[in-house]
Design a protein around this motif. Structure first.
Motif, mmCIF file in Angstrom:
data_model
loop_
_atom_site.group_PDB
_atom_site.id
_atom_site.type_symbol
_atom_site.label_atom_id
_atom_site.label_comp_id
_atom_site.label_asym_id
_atom_site.label_seq_id
_atom_site.Cartn_x
_atom_site.Cartn_y
_atom_site.Cartn_z
ATOM 1 N N MET A 124 146.596 99.175 46.722
ATOM 2 C CA MET A 124 146.109 98.660 45.440
ATOM 3 C C MET A 124 145.061 97.562 45.645
ATOM 4 O O MET A 124 144.027 97.530 44.964
ATOM 5 N N ILE A 125 145.325 96.647 46.594
ATOM 6 C CA ILE A 125 144.375 95.565 46.875
ATOM 7 C C ILE A 125 143.085 96.135 47.452
ATOM 8 O O ILE A 125 141.980 95.685 47.112
ATOM 9 N N ALA A 126 143.220 97.151 48.322
ATOM 10 C CA ALA A 126 142.035 97.780 48.911
ATOM 11 C C ALA A 126 141.144 98.390 47.834
ATOM 12 O O ALA A 126 139.909 98.272 47.890
ATOM 13 N N LYS A 127 141.760 99.016 46.851
ATOM 14 C CA LYS A 127 140.975 99.607 45.756
ATOM 15 C C LYS A 127 140.325 98.519 44.907
ATOM 16 O O LYS A 127 139.151 98.602 44.545
ATOM 17 N N LYS A 128 141.101 97.492 44.583
ATOM 18 C CA LYS A 128 140.603 96.413 43.732
ATOM 19 C C LYS A 128 139.442 95.667 44.383
ATOM 20 O O LYS A 128 138.432 95.358 43.725
ATOM 21 N N GLU A 129 139.574 95.364 45.695
ATOM 22 C CA GLU A 129 138.549 94.577 46.383
ATOM 23 C C GLU A 129 137.566 95.446 47.172
ATOM 24 O O GLU A 129 136.706 94.922 47.884
ATOM 25 N N LYS A 130 137.739 96.749 47.066
ATOM 26 C CA LYS A 130 136.853 97.695 47.766
ATOM 27 C C LYS A 130 136.839 97.433 49.277
ATOM 28 O O LYS A 130 135.790 97.235 49.893
ATOM 29 N N LEU A 131 138.040 97.427 49.853
ATOM 30 C CA LEU A 131 138.194 97.209 51.295
ATOM 31 C C LEU A 131 138.095 98.555 52.005
ATOM 32 O O LEU A 131 138.996 99.379 51.903
ATOM 33 N N GLU A 132 137.028 98.752 52.712
ATOM 34 C CA GLU A 132 136.840 100.026 53.398
ATOM 35 C C GLU A 132 137.476 100.050 54.787
ATOM 36 O O GLU A 132 137.943 101.085 55.244
ATOM 37 N N LYS A 133 137.450 98.919 55.478
ATOM 38 C CA LYS A 133 138.017 98.849 56.832
ATOM 39 C C LYS A 133 138.960 97.657 56.923
ATOM 40 O O LYS A 133 138.539 96.507 56.772
ATOM 41 N N ILE A 134 140.249 97.933 57.161
ATOM 42 C CA ILE A 134 141.260 96.885 57.281
ATOM 43 C C ILE A 134 141.760 96.865 58.721
ATOM 44 O O ILE A 134 142.267 97.865 59.230
ATOM 45 N N LEU A 140 142.803 102.031 58.414
ATOM 46 C CA LEU A 140 143.176 100.954 59.329
ATOM 47 C C LEU A 140 142.375 101.052 60.626
ATOM 48 O O LEU A 140 142.188 102.138 61.174
ATOM 49 N N VAL A 141 141.954 99.873 61.119
ATOM 50 C CA VAL A 141 141.176 99.779 62.354
ATOM 51 C C VAL A 141 141.914 98.844 63.311
ATOM 52 O O VAL A 141 142.270 97.725 62.926
ATOM 53 N N PRO A 142 142.179 99.267 64.551
ATOM 54 C CA PRO A 142 142.927 98.403 65.482
ATOM 55 C C PRO A 142 142.139 97.161 65.887
ATOM 56 O O PRO A 142 140.929 97.213 66.105
ATOM 57 N N THR A 143 142.834 96.037 65.981
ATOM 58 C CA THR A 143 142.267 94.811 66.555
ATOM 59 C C THR A 143 143.158 94.377 67.710
ATOM 60 O O THR A 143 144.353 94.699 67.739
ATOM 61 N N ASP A 144 142.583 93.643 68.639
ATOM 62 C CA ASP A 144 143.316 93.240 69.837
ATOM 63 C C ASP A 144 143.347 91.719 69.948
ATOM 64 O O ASP A 144 142.317 91.088 70.176
ATOM 65 N N ARG A 145 144.510 91.122 69.727
ATOM 66 C CA ARG A 145 144.747 89.690 69.942
ATOM 67 C C ARG A 145 143.797 88.791 69.135
ATOM 68 O O ARG A 145 143.444 87.706 69.590
ATOM 69 N N LEU A 146 143.433 89.207 67.960
ATOM 70 C CA LEU A 146 142.486 88.422 67.165
ATOM 71 C C LEU A 146 143.045 87.031 66.862
ATOM 72 O O LEU A 146 142.379 86.020 67.103
ATOM 73 N N ILE A 147 144.262 86.978 66.333
ATOM 74 C CA ILE A 147 144.845 85.675 65.992
ATOM 75 C C ILE A 147 145.424 84.988 67.228
ATOM 76 O O ILE A 147 145.348 83.769 67.367
ATOM 77 N N VAL A 148 145.952 85.767 68.140
ATOM 78 C CA VAL A 148 146.502 85.205 69.376
ATOM 79 C C VAL A 148 145.432 84.403 70.121
ATOM 80 O O VAL A 148 145.709 83.338 70.683
ATOM 81 N N ASN A 149 144.201 84.899 70.130
ATOM 82 C CA ASN A 149 143.118 84.177 70.793
ATOM 83 C C ASN A 149 142.753 82.892 70.063
ATOM 84 O O ASN A 149 142.353 81.904 70.693
ATOM 85 N N ILE A 150 142.905 82.877 68.758
ATOM 86 C CA ILE A 150 142.690 81.638 68.000
ATOM 87 C C ILE A 150 143.805 80.644 68.310
ATOM 88 O O ILE A 150 143.569 79.429 68.428
ATOM 89 N N ARG A 151 145.030 81.154 68.473
ATOM 90 C CA ARG A 151 146.182 80.291 68.765
ATOM 91 C C ARG A 151 146.092 79.609 70.126
ATOM 92 O O ARG A 151 146.840 78.657 70.394
ATOM 93 N N LYS A 152 145.207 80.054 70.997
ATOM 94 C CA LYS A 152 145.048 79.420 72.311
ATOM 95 C C LYS A 152 144.659 77.948 72.168
ATOM 96 O O LYS A 152 144.958 77.134 73.039
ATOM 97 N N TYR A 153 143.974 77.620 71.075
ATOM 98 C CA TYR A 153 143.460 76.265 70.885
ATOM 99 C C TYR A 153 144.360 75.523 69.904
ATOM 100 O O TYR A 153 144.480 75.904 68.739
#
Length: 363
Positions: A92-102, A123-136
């Motif tokens: 529903m959120i994807a339709k409302k906000e026109k999210l093409e790639k999550i 859905l598109v895979p991501t690798d350690r996106l937030i984990v890399n931010i958590r390093k700092y």
């Protein structure tokens, strides 16, 4: 929280993502402050889009979430029910906000969960996106880790007083847990307390041990404290009674190598080069290599990034917290390991946060 969100959105932009679905409980806590009782049951999710932050949970927690001050002030809470699943909410959120790639956390979302989502959204895979931010770490996180280290030092000081022949390794581990809880904290993991030939196993399972400390034992203690969700990690060696000169000499060599590896952080910023320096130092002294990394990041989890290993791509820099823990293991004889928790500061300077003495401890 605003700063964390901006970092995430910057990464989303680089990856050409319209949204990021977060399922890892540690990352959810990092962003929202929410903790459930059984993370394996998927008690919560977060969806970050270009403009909004959504938090999803079920009826067990929705009132709790609304009454608590979470870190995301603009968080929109959505109730997950059998009739309105997390997949339906995201659709529903994807339709409302026109999210093409999550984006999704490929290291956490299960295959079956992915299958249910992909029928409704892209859905598109991501690798350690937030984990890399958590390093700092920010100052609040650093302060909590420092307190965890201080508690660990105090606990080890008291635990050292009870180590004696006849006690089981498990007795000592349980006492360490009790001492940690006395300080209004919790064990970051079940303590590793091992002696003699058992200490030659880097990840010895003390829970399953009935081994007793002997008159001339070499005792290795590795444990961590979790204080307000942030962890410490420390390993020290205790010698019971008189030891062979060979063991004392090897320990002194290991200690010098551990210290010189920490000092090397001033001139080497590549994690893999620190690992290489440590291993080459062992080799120069005619000592065996060890089968684990030289160190690992620490924070909400005992093991996180940066990784200090031969395969690491991490760069060590300001406000990262990690361990340096070389070991020497002689199968069927004994093992030695010395571990400290380290904070990187400006100009590659470092602060050792675990301060329990490392000189030879004779009991």
């Amino acid at each position: 929280m605003v700063e964390k969100n901006q970092k995430i959105r910057d990464q989303m932009s680089k990856l050409d993502l319209d949204g990021l679905l977060i399922s890892d409980p540690y990352n959810i806590y990092y962003l929202s402050g929410f903790q459930g009782l059984a993370p394996e049951e998927r008690e919560s999710w977060i969806l970050i889009t270009k403009d909004e932050n959504y938090f999803f949970t079920d009826g067990r927690y929705v009132n709790q979430v609304k009454s608590e001050k979470l870190k995301v002030k603009s968080l929109q809470t959505k109730l997950v029910t059998p009739e309105k699943t997390i997949q339906m909410h995201v659709q529903m959120i994807a339709k409302k906000e026109k999210l093409e790639k999550i984006g999704f956390e490929s290291g956490n979302l299960t295959y079956s969960e992915y299958e249910r989502f992909k029928e409704l959204v892209n859905l598109v895979p991501t690798d350690r996106l937030i984990v890399n931010i958590r390093k700092y770490k920010n100052q609040d996180e650093i302060d909590k880790i420092k307190q965890a280290c201080q508690i660990g030092d105090d606990v080890l000081k008291d635990a050292a007083l009870i180590i004696k022949p006849g006690l089981t390794e498990k007795n000592i581990a349980q006492k360490i847990i009790q001492l940690i809880e006395f300080h209004n904290a919790e064990a970051a993991f079940y303590p590793i307390v091992t002696s003699d030939s058992g200490s030659a196993s880097p990840h010895y399972n003390t829970k399953q041990s009935s081994r007793k400390i002997q008159k001339n034992s070499v005792v290795l203690i590795d444990f961590g404290v979790k204080y307000q969700n942030y962890c410490s990690d420390i390993t020290r060696i205790f010698f019971i009674g008189k030891q062979k000169d060979e063991i004392i000499t090897v320990y002194q060599q290991l200690l010098e190598i551990q210290k010189s590896t920490i000092n090397r952080l001033i001139v080497l910023s590549e994690a893999k080069m620190i690992d290489k320096f440590c291993r080459e130092s062992l080799e120069k002294n005619g000592l065996p290599n060890f089968p684990h990394s030289t160190g690992h990041g620490i924070g909400l989890q005992v093991h996180e990034y940066p990784k200090i290993s031969s395969s690491s791509c991490d760069t060590l820099s300001k406000n990262q917290v990690f361990t340096i823990e070389p070991g020497i293991y002689f199968p069927e004889k004994y093992g030695l390991r010395i571990e400290d928790t380290i904070l990187m500061k400006e100009n590659q300077l470092q602060e050792v946060l675990t301060k329990f003495p490392k000189e030879i401890h004779l009991i």
